[in-house]
Structure formats: C-alpha cells, structure tokens
Design a protein around this motif. Structure first.
Motif, PDB file in Angstrom:
ATOM      1  N   ALA A   1     -14.297   0.325  -1.944  1.00  0.00           N
ATOM      2  CA  ALA A   1     -13.687  -1.133  -2.064  1.00  0.00           C
ATOM      3  C   ALA A   1     -12.687  -1.403  -1.125  1.00  0.00           C
ATOM      4  CB  ALA A   1     -13.260  -1.533  -3.335  1.00  0.00           C
TER       5      ALA A   1
ATOM      6  N   GLN B   1     -11.568  -2.247   3.469  1.00  0.00           N
ATOM      7  CA  GLN B   1     -11.814  -3.086   4.674  1.00  0.00           C
ATOM      8  C   GLN B   1     -13.386  -3.404   4.834  1.00  0.00           C
ATOM      9  OE1 GLN B   1      -8.938  -3.916   6.793  1.00  0.00           O
ATOM     10  NE2 GLN B   1     -10.132  -5.807   7.278  1.00  0.00           N
TER      11      GLN B   1
ATOM     12  N   GLY C   1     -15.994  -2.193   2.890  1.00  0.00           N
ATOM     13  CA  GLY C   1     -16.665  -2.842   1.726  1.00  0.00           C
ATOM     14  C   GLY C   1     -16.440  -3.977   1.440  1.00  0.00           C
TER      15      GLY C   1
ATOM     16  N   GLY D   1     -14.836   0.767  -6.321  1.00  0.00           N
ATOM     17  CA  GLY D   1     -13.591   1.457  -5.429  1.00  0.00           C
ATOM     18  C   GLY D   1     -13.056   2.485  -6.425  1.00  0.00           C
TER      19      GLY D   1
ATOM     20  N   ARG E   1      -4.721  -2.171   4.994  1.00  0.00           N
ATOM     21  CA  ARG E   1      -3.868  -0.593   5.166  1.00  0.00           C
ATOM     22  C   ARG E   1      -2.918  -0.966   6.355  1.00  0.00           C
ATOM     23  NH1 ARG E   1      -6.268   2.761   1.749  1.00  0.00           N
ATOM     24  NH2 ARG E   1      -8.092   2.090   1.434  1.00  0.00           N
TER      25      ARG E   1
ATOM     26  N   LEU F   1       0.872  -0.744   6.028  1.00  0.00           N
ATOM     27  CA  LEU F   1       1.538   0.322   5.272  1.00  0.00           C
ATOM     28  C   LEU F   1       2.407   1.178   5.792  1.00  0.00           C
ATOM     29  CD1 LEU F   1      -1.524   1.737   3.030  1.00  0.00           C
ATOM     30  CD2 LEU F   1       0.376   0.034   2.364  1.00  0.00           C
ATOM     31  N   SER F   2       2.065   1.355   7.385  1.00  0.00           N
ATOM     32  CA  SER F   2       3.153   1.987   8.259  1.00  0.00           C
ATOM     33  C   SER F   2       4.173   1.351   8.817  1.00  0.00           C
ATOM     34  CB  SER F   2       2.393   2.922   9.187  1.00  0.00           C
ATOM     35  OG  SER F   2       1.208   1.992   9.743  1.00  0.00           O
TER      36      SER F   2
ATOM     37  N   VAL G   1     -17.382   7.010  -7.203  1.00  0.00           N
ATOM     38  CA  VAL G   1     -18.932   7.439  -7.363  1.00  0.00           C
ATOM     39  C   VAL G   1     -19.085   8.732  -7.022  1.00  0.00           C
ATOM     40  CG1 VAL G   1     -21.247   7.332  -5.854  1.00  0.00           C
ATOM     41  CG2 VAL G   1     -19.729   4.976  -6.258  1.00  0.00           C
TER      42      VAL G   1
ATOM     43  N   LEU H   1      -0.262   9.356   4.822  1.00  0.00           N
ATOM     44  CA  LEU H   1      -0.272   7.828   4.529  1.00  0.00           C
ATOM     45  C   LEU H   1      -1.554   7.431   4.645  1.00  0.00           C
ATOM     46  CD1 LEU H   1       1.091   5.340   3.863  1.00  0.00           C
ATOM     47  CD2 LEU H   1       1.834   5.083   6.132  1.00  0.00           C
TER      48      LEU H   1
ATOM     49  N   ASN I   1     -14.965  10.457   5.258  1.00  0.00           N
ATOM     50  CA  ASN I   1     -15.181  10.761   3.740  1.00  0.00           C
ATOM     51  C   ASN I   1     -17.142  10.647   3.760  1.00  0.00           C
ATOM     52  OD1 ASN I   1     -12.789  11.074   2.536  1.00  0.00           O
ATOM     53  ND2 ASN I   1     -12.828   9.001   2.188  1.00  0.00           N
TER      54      ASN I   1
ATOM     55  N   SER J   1     -10.754   1.699  12.776  1.00  0.00           N
ATOM     56  CA  SER J   1      -9.895   0.354  13.055  1.00  0.00           C
ATOM     57  C   SER J   1     -10.640  -0.704  12.537  1.00  0.00           C
ATOM     58  CB  SER J   1     -10.040  -0.147  14.554  1.00  0.00           C
ATOM     59  OG  SER J   1     -11.223  -0.515  14.859  1.00  0.00           O
ATOM     60  N   VAL J   2      -9.622  -1.691  12.191  1.00  0.00           N
ATOM     61  CA  VAL J   2     -10.023  -2.859  11.094  1.00  0.00           C
ATOM     62  C   VAL J   2     -11.095  -3.495  11.932  1.00  0.00           C
ATOM     63  CG1 VAL J   2      -9.369  -5.198  10.632  1.00  0.00           C
ATOM     64  CG2 VAL J   2      -7.683  -3.222  10.282  1.00  0.00           C
TER      65      VAL J   2
HETATM   66  C1  LIG Z   1      -1.125   3.695   7.397  1.00  0.00           C
HETATM   67  C2  LIG Z   1      -2.519   2.848   8.039  1.00  0.00           C
HETATM   68  C3  LIG Z   1      -2.021   2.189   9.320  1.00  0.00           C
HETATM   69  C4  LIG Z   1      -3.175   1.587  10.054  1.00  0.00           C
HETATM   70  N1  LIG Z   1      -3.005   0.654  11.219  1.00  0.00           N
HETATM   71  C5  LIG Z   1      -3.970   0.121  11.915  1.00  0.00           C
HETATM   72  C6  LIG Z   1      -3.747  -0.819  12.669  1.00  0.00           C
HETATM   73  O1  LIG Z   1      -2.681  -1.320  13.070  1.00  0.00           O
HETATM   74  N2  LIG Z   1      -4.628  -1.452  13.362  1.00  0.00           N
HETATM   75  C7  LIG Z   1      -5.985  -1.154  12.954  1.00  0.00           C
HETATM   76  O2  LIG Z   1      -6.984  -1.624  13.692  1.00  0.00           O
HETATM   77  N3  LIG Z   1      -6.297  -0.168  12.257  1.00  0.00           N
HETATM   78  C8  LIG Z   1      -5.456   0.324  11.484  1.00  0.00           C
HETATM   79  N4  LIG Z   1      -5.547   1.494  10.472  1.00  0.00           N
HETATM   80  C9  LIG Z   1      -6.801   1.595  10.151  1.00  0.00           C
HETATM   81  C10 LIG Z   1      -7.717   0.885   9.389  1.00  0.00           C
HETATM   82  O3  LIG Z   1      -7.013   0.283   8.226  1.00  0.00           O
HETATM   83  C11 LIG Z   1      -8.875   1.442   8.760  1.00  0.00           C
HETATM   84  O4  LIG Z   1      -9.746   1.782   9.936  1.00  0.00           O
HETATM   85  C12 LIG Z   1      -9.643   0.704   7.776  1.00  0.00           C
HETATM   86  O5  LIG Z   1      -8.995   0.421   6.780  1.00  0.00           O
HETATM   87  C13 LIG Z   1     -11.088   1.333   7.725  1.00  0.00           C
HETATM   88  O6  LIG Z   1     -11.798   0.556   6.713  1.00  0.00           O
HETATM   89  P1  LIG Z   1     -12.947   1.232   5.754  1.00  0.00           P
HETATM   90  O7  LIG Z   1     -13.460   0.533   4.757  1.00  0.00           O
HETATM   91  O8  LIG Z   1     -13.769   2.133   6.473  1.00  0.00           O
HETATM   92  O9  LIG Z   1     -12.008   2.341   4.924  1.00  0.00           O
HETATM   93  P2  LIG Z   1     -10.830   2.127   3.749  1.00  0.00           P
HETATM   94  O10 LIG Z   1     -10.073   0.873   4.030  1.00  0.00           O
HETATM   95  O11 LIG Z   1     -10.062   3.426   3.649  1.00  0.00           O
HETATM   96  O12 LIG Z   1     -11.740   1.871   2.206  1.00  0.00           O
HETATM   97  C14 LIG Z   1     -12.382   2.968   1.947  1.00  0.00           C
HETATM   98  C15 LIG Z   1     -12.258   3.061   0.394  1.00  0.00           C
HETATM   99  O13 LIG Z   1     -13.349   3.800  -0.349  1.00  0.00           O
HETATM  100  C16 LIG Z   1     -12.638   4.241  -1.502  1.00  0.00           C
HETATM  101  N5  LIG Z   1     -13.743   5.510  -1.826  1.00  0.00           N
HETATM  102  C17 LIG Z   1     -13.860   6.535  -1.200  1.00  0.00           C
HETATM  103  N6  LIG Z   1     -14.644   7.503  -1.679  1.00  0.00           N
HETATM  104  C18 LIG Z   1     -15.216   6.833  -2.743  1.00  0.00           C
HETATM  105  C19 LIG Z   1     -15.960   7.067  -3.864  1.00  0.00           C
HETATM  106  N7  LIG Z   1     -16.552   8.172  -4.033  1.00  0.00           N
HETATM  107  N8  LIG Z   1     -16.032   6.303  -4.842  1.00  0.00           N
HETATM  108  C20 LIG Z   1     -15.597   4.706  -4.740  1.00  0.00           C
HETATM  109  N9  LIG Z   1     -14.689   4.697  -3.904  1.00  0.00           N
HETATM  110  C21 LIG Z   1     -14.389   5.469  -2.895  1.00  0.00           C
HETATM  111  C22 LIG Z   1     -11.270   4.652  -0.933  1.00  0.00           C
HETATM  112  O14 LIG Z   1     -10.386   5.128  -1.919  1.00  0.00           O
HETATM  113  C23 LIG Z   1     -11.149   3.531  -0.257  1.00  0.00           C
HETATM  114  O15 LIG Z   1     -10.294   2.666  -1.223  1.00  0.00           O
HETATM  115  C24 LIG Z   1      -4.439   1.756   9.696  1.00  0.00           C
HETATM  116  C25 LIG Z   1      -4.981   2.550   8.710  1.00  0.00           C
HETATM  117  C26 LIG Z   1      -3.682   3.148   8.060  1.00  0.00           C
HETATM  118  C27 LIG Z   1      -4.035   4.296   6.812  1.00  0.00           C
END
Ligand SMILES: Cc1cc2nc3c(=O)[nH]c(=O)nc-3n(C[C@H](O)[C@H](O)[C@H](O)COP(=O)(O)OP(=O)(O)OC[C@H]3O[C@@H](n4cnc5c(N)ncnc54)[C@H](O)[C@@H]3O)c2cc1C
Length: 416
Positions: A15, A17, A19, A39, A48, A51-52, A86, A133, A253, A302-303
């Motif tokens: 859950a 970005q 998801g 999530g 996220r 956060l930094s 999961v 982080l 992951n 990235s987002v």
């Molecule tokens: C500190 C920080 C700063 C960032 N700054 C930037 C920026 O300036 N610009 C930019 O473009 N990007 C930035 N990013 C990167 C961006 O936030 C990520 O690329 C984006 O969040 C990826 O989205 P996602 O949904 O793939 O992963 P996430 O947002 O990490 O979501 C994945 C979710 O799945 C959950 N999960 C994992 N395994 C399981 C399971 N088995 N069962 C249930 N849930 C599970 C995780 O706990 C998490 O909540 C930054 C990231 C961080 C950490």
C-alpha cells in the motif's frame, strides 16, 4: 475483467505509491469488482520523498504525508488493510496467503512491494544508532537521533553519497549539526549524474560545511554499549558519530514473486506494460525491473516510475496494453536547490550548459550525437518541463539552441 463484489476481485500487495495508484486507476478505468489494498505498514499510503527533506527538518506535519484520507478510499470502494503482510502467493490456487494464516482469493493481482534499504555488513553496523531511511518510523528515529546529537554535540556520519544520503546530510546541516559524508566512489551520485554535476554537488555540500570524503573505505563501526561512537576508515581515520545514517541503495522486494515462480532479475521482471509472464499478475514500482524492447533491463526508483507503472498495471488487468514509454523524471532537494532530471543520460557523449553553473539556475543538456537524451536542471523548473515535452515528443534542439538562453526551446514543441 469485471467481477461482482462477492467474487474474487483484484488484490494489490503493497500500500505505497504504486499500490495506491493501481487501486485508483482500476476504479478510474471502470473496474467494478472488489479492490483490496494490503500493506504491512501501520499507516495507509504516504509520501516518502519528504522523509529525507521537509519532514526530517520538522517542517511538515505527519498528516501532510498522508496520500489519501481513509474516507476517500472507502468512497472509491478500495478496501485498505494496514498491518497486513502477505506471506506467499499461490498462483495455482489464485490466492495470497497472509502472515496471520488466512488467505485471500484473487482474480487479478498487482505486486507493488517496493524496496528495502541495503544494509552494511560490517562489525558494528547493527548498533542502535546506525539507521537507514525508508519508512515514517525510520524518519522518526533519525529525527530523534538528530535531537540527541544536537543536545550532546555529536556529529552525524552519513555513509553513501547518493540522493537519500545527501538529502539527509543537507537537512542535518540545516539543523546545525556537524556532518560527514563518506562515499566509496570517487564522486557523488555517480549512478545518476555526469561528473560535472557530481562536482557541483560536492562543492555545494562542502560550501555548506559538510565534510565530504570521496573514495572512502570503511573498516568498521566503533561501538560502546550497543551504540555507534565512530566510523573507522580502512586508512585508520576515525570519524566520531552520534548517529550513522546508511544510504547505500536498496534491494527490490521481489521475494514473493520469485518464490511464486515469476522471473526476477534484481526486481520482478515486467514489460513496458507492467505485465509479468502470468496474465493475472502485474507489478509496479521499486519492486520491478523493466525489460526494454532491446532486451536491456531498466530499474528506476522514483515516484514517476511507480505512478506510471501502476497505471499500466491497472490497465493490464483490465485487458489493455498501456505502455509506459514516457520520459522518466526525478527530483531532489538539497540546500535550497531543486534538481530536476528528465530522461536518462546513458549513452550521451556531449553535455551542453544553459545558464551559469555559478549562478542562480542552470540546466545541462545531454546529447548522443544530435539526439537529446536527458536534461538536468537546477532551480530551472521551466527548462525541466520543456525538456520533458521535448523528450516525450522525440524532439532535439541543436546544441547551440540548447546553450542559448535567449532561444525559446518551448517554441520547438509548440511548432509540432
Ligand atoms: C527518503 C526517501 C526520499 C525519496 N525522495 C524521492 C524524490 O525526491 N523523488 C522521487 O521521485 N522519488 C523519491 N523517493 C523514491 C520514491 O519514494 C519511491 O520510488 C516510491 O515510493 C516507490 O513506490 P512503491 O509503491 O514502489 O514502493 P513503496 O512506496 O515503498 O511501497 C511499497 C509498500 O509495500 C509494502 N510491502 C512490502 N512487502 C509487503 C508484503 N509482503 N505485504 C504487504 N505489504 C508489503 C511496504 O512496506 C510499503 O509500504 C524517495 C524515497 C525515500 C525512501
């Protein structure tokens, strides 16, 4: 695919970005069946990037990190279940198995599990104040450690000169802390930036009082009572520390997918349309590795990538092929400078400067032959937006046009 609410619907694992975007795009695309967003964190989807940056600096409230109010998700018929991990995917039985021992059937599945920070495998790296982080909790722990460092006049050591490490360093300096960044490579941000811009960032950090060590070799982390007190370099230099932040990259992951027999290559392998080899399963975001038409693999964190791939994943489960072939973009904030990147510089053989690298804003245009590949802009939002339009349209200014601030690059897009 359209199921009644009583029948298995679409299950989204993760859950974050990607998801959340997948869930909303499924509804926007007309999907009528149930959508369950699972999530393992305690919070619903949150931003996220702050956060930094602003959040670590204490400039935004926790509520401002929240992406969607729970009522809004409920209104859209998206069943968000937090604290729900999961444990496995049973493709034969079309089930996801939850860590609490129950199972949930699916008609379609999106894997959006994100990534996990890489850890150091060094003596002392497991000390209580050696932190990475990724989550809100990680951010809160680093904030608390900042307060402790300030109160006890202890320095912060950041291991890794990538985006997250440098943003943490910049925020720590802004809060008045003494900061050292140890980077193993001979330059900062080497995976993302060309040497000219790496040098500019090094000057920026040094100019703000960050002690920067390039080509650093770390021996071990010195500890006392389970807490890190210093980082010891292989050459014997000792960097005292009240907090060590480790920003040395992430690992996708992809375990759930791998165990379920889906192809993984440092990420769940998907095509341009976010499809895996299983027609019922799509994947999006940091957990994926995209196979390009030429056979190469592309991993983006990235987002923009998470959002666009999630839209493609939703479309795939609705039986549509929505290729994400748009220009990738990214941003980073450090010391009042906003870096905005459009496109990928790989293969570029010529860099052209627009503006003044000593001035208030500038952009670097990367060309491969006559073809524009990418543009990195510093406090130049207009250049960035124009660059995305040019790259999306496959248009290239000449290097002379790119270098000439008086030349309206946006006019090239308007002409098409
Ligand atoms: C500190 C920080 C700063 C960032 N700054 C930037 C920026 O300036 N610009 C930019 O473009 N990007 C930035 N990013 C990167 C961006 O936030 C990520 O690329 C984006 O969040 C990826 O989205 P996602 O949904 O793939 O992963 P996430 O947002 O990490 O979501 C994945 C979710 O799945 C959950 N999960 C994992 N395994 C399981 C399971 N088995 N069962 C249930 N849930 C599970 C995780 O706990 C998490 O909540 C930054 C990231 C961080 C950490």
């Amino acid at each position: 695919m359209s199921e009644s609410a009583a029948q298995p619907g679409i299950v989204i694992v993760g859950a974050g970005q990607a998801g959340l975007q997948a869930a909303e795009s499924l509804r926007a695309g007309g999907y009528q069946g149930s959508i369950t967003l699972l999530g393992d964190e305690h919070h619903g989807p949150y931003h996220r990037p702050p956060l930094s940056k602003a959040w670590l600096a204490g400039e935004v409230e926790a509520s401002q990190l929240v992406m969607r109010a729970p009522e809004l998700l409920a209104r859209k018929g998206i069943d968000l279940r937090t604290d729900t991990r999961v444990a496995a995917i049973d493709r034969g039985g079309r089930l996801v198995q939850l860590a609490d021992g129950t199972a949930l059937p699916y008609a379609g599945l999106v894997i959006a599990t994100g990534a996990t920070p890489r850890l150091l495998s060094l003596p002392g790296a497991d000390a209580a104040n050696v932190l990475a982080l990724r989550s809100r909790e990680d951010g809160a722990a680093i904030s608390d450690a900042f307060v402790h460092c300030r109160a006890h006049n202890r320095p912060v050591v950041v291991i890794g000169g990538g985006f997250i490490g440098l943003e943490v360093a910049a925020t720590a300096r802004k809060l008045g802390l003494s900061v050292t960044v140890l980077e193993a490579a001979p330059r900062l941000l080497a995976r993302a930036l060309t040497p000219r811009l790496s040098d500019w960032f090094a000057d920026l950090h040094r100019g703000h009082g960050v002690q920067l060590v390039l080509g650093a070799r770390i021996g071990h982390i010195e500890t006392e009572g389970g807490y890190a007190t210093a980082v010891l370099a292989a050459d014997g230099t000792r960097y005292p520390a009240g907090l060590v932040v480790v920003g040395i990259g992430v690992t996708a992951n992809d375990r759930l997918a791998r165990v379920a027999g889906l192809e993984c290559d440092r990420g769940i392998v998907v095509d341009d349309c976010a499809r895996t080899a299983d027609p019922l399963i799509a994947a999006a975001g940091d957990c994926t590795a995209r196979r390009l038409p030429d056979g190469g693999m592309l991993r983006l964190e990235s987002v923009n990538n998470a959002t666009e791939q999630a839209k493609s994943a939703a479309a795939a489960l609705l039986g549509q092929a929505r290729a994400f072939t748009g220009t990738p973009w990214f941003w980073s904030d450090q010391f009042g400078w906003k870096l905005q990147m459009a496109g990928l510089a790989a293969g570029a053989d010529r860099v052209v400067l627009r503006g003044d690298m000593q001035g208030a804003s500038f952009s670097l245009y990367h060309f491969q032959g006559d073809t524009l590949r990418s543009v990195d802009s510093l406090n130049a939002a207009r250049d960035h937006l124009t660059a995305r339009k040019l790259l999306d349209a496959g248009l290239s200014p000449t290097p002379a046009q790119a270098a000439d601030r008086a030349f309206d690059l946006g006019g090239l897009v308007a002409k098409t």
